[in-house]
Design a protein around this motif. Structure first.
Motif, PDB file in Angstrom:
ATOM      1  N   GLU A   1      57.765  49.109  52.978  1.00 16.88           N
ATOM      2  CA  GLU A   1      58.316  48.767  53.966  1.00 16.88           C
ATOM      3  C   GLU A   1      57.109  49.097  55.190  1.00 16.88           C
ATOM      4  O   GLU A   1      57.063  48.257  56.212  1.00 16.88           O
ATOM      5  N   THR A   2      56.870  50.005  55.547  1.00 14.05           N
ATOM      6  CA  THR A   2      56.015  50.419  56.852  1.00 14.05           C
ATOM      7  C   THR A   2      54.752  49.603  56.484  1.00 14.05           C
ATOM      8  O   THR A   2      54.286  49.387  57.180  1.00 14.05           O
TER       9      THR A   2
ATOM     10  N   ALA B   1      62.430  43.604  61.773  1.00 13.26           N
ATOM     11  CA  ALA B   1      63.237  45.003  61.178  1.00 13.26           C
ATOM     12  C   ALA B   1      64.826  44.738  61.154  1.00 13.26           C
ATOM     13  O   ALA B   1      65.715  45.467  60.370  1.00 13.26           O
TER      14      ALA B   1
ATOM     15  N   ILE C   1      60.866  53.219  52.144  1.00 15.75           N
ATOM     16  CA  ILE C   1      60.448  52.979  53.367  1.00 15.75           C
ATOM     17  C   ILE C   1      59.382  53.491  53.446  1.00 15.75           C
ATOM     18  O   ILE C   1      58.961  52.423  54.641  1.00 15.75           O
TER      19      ILE C   1
ATOM     20  N   ALA D   1      65.371  48.397  55.915  1.00 14.91           N
ATOM     21  CA  ALA D   1      66.016  49.022  57.160  1.00 14.91           C
ATOM     22  C   ALA D   1      66.804  49.737  58.020  1.00 14.91           C
ATOM     23  O   ALA D   1      67.460  50.556  58.604  1.00 14.91           O
TER      24      ALA D   1
END
Length: 196
Positions: free
Chosen positions: A66-67, A100, A63, A106
């Protein structure tokens, strides 16, 4: 540790994360095992554990990865709107929301799709500070640098960005309309903030 060895370890970790993201996309989080990940990358299971830790730690790393990718994209969008804060912030919001909505990780992290039946760590909802803090700090600094003419201090940008990120998450978890509608709300809010 010399630079070559450090680079090799960084490369192994990135290959593992890329493979874990793809396995999650294809098989769902429940289908991801450390053994399958090791076989996919061609390393031992012990290497996977050494590089990534537990499965819960792997979820967090995915995560956060991805952020960071979303934040990098925001930088590209802002660069395409120099000197136009309202346009840049609105475009960044819209493109992040659209991206997203099509991102399987996500969706799982937010508890939708496969996330409802998998045990993927709902990091964005149960421990939002890990993602929220990282995104807010980085994007607020980016906006502050890109739009020095805007009448917001660095700390005010941080408040604004946190509001936008929370609005974004709300539209992802409970969509109430199109990305265009959501970005219109953002445009109105940032316009009022900047007196535009």
């Amino acid at each position: 540790m010399n630079a070559v060895t450090h680079s090799g370890l960084a490369g192994t970790r990135e290959r593992l994360l890329a493979a874990a993201a793809e396995l999650t996309r294809v098989d769902g989080w429940a289908g991801v095992t450390m053994g399958k990940l090791a076989a996919e990358v061609g390393v031992s299971r012990q290497t996977v554990y050494n590089e990534l830790g537990s499965k819960a730690e792997l979820a967090e790393l995915l995560i956060l990865r991805e952020t960071d990718r979303f934040v990098a994209h925001v930088g590209e969008v802002v660069a395409a709107h120099p000197g136009r804060a309202v346009d840049g912030v609105t475009a960044a919001f819209r493109e992040t929301l659209e991206t997203a909505r099509g991102n399987p990780l996500a969706a799982i992290a937010l508890g939708g799709a496969q996330g409802g039946r998998d045990d993927f760590l709902p990091l964005l909802t149960s421990r939002p500070e890990a993602v929220l803090g990282r995104a807010v700090e980085t994007v607020a600094a980016l906006f502050s640098r890109a739009y020095p003419e805007a009448p917001l201090t660095a700390s005010e940008w941080a408040v604004a960005v946190e509001a936008f990120v929370r609005l974004l998450l709300s539209h992802l978890v409970q969509p109430s309309g199109s990305a265009e509608h959501a970005s219109g709300q953002t445009r109105w809010v940032i316009g009022r903030m900047l007196g535009a």
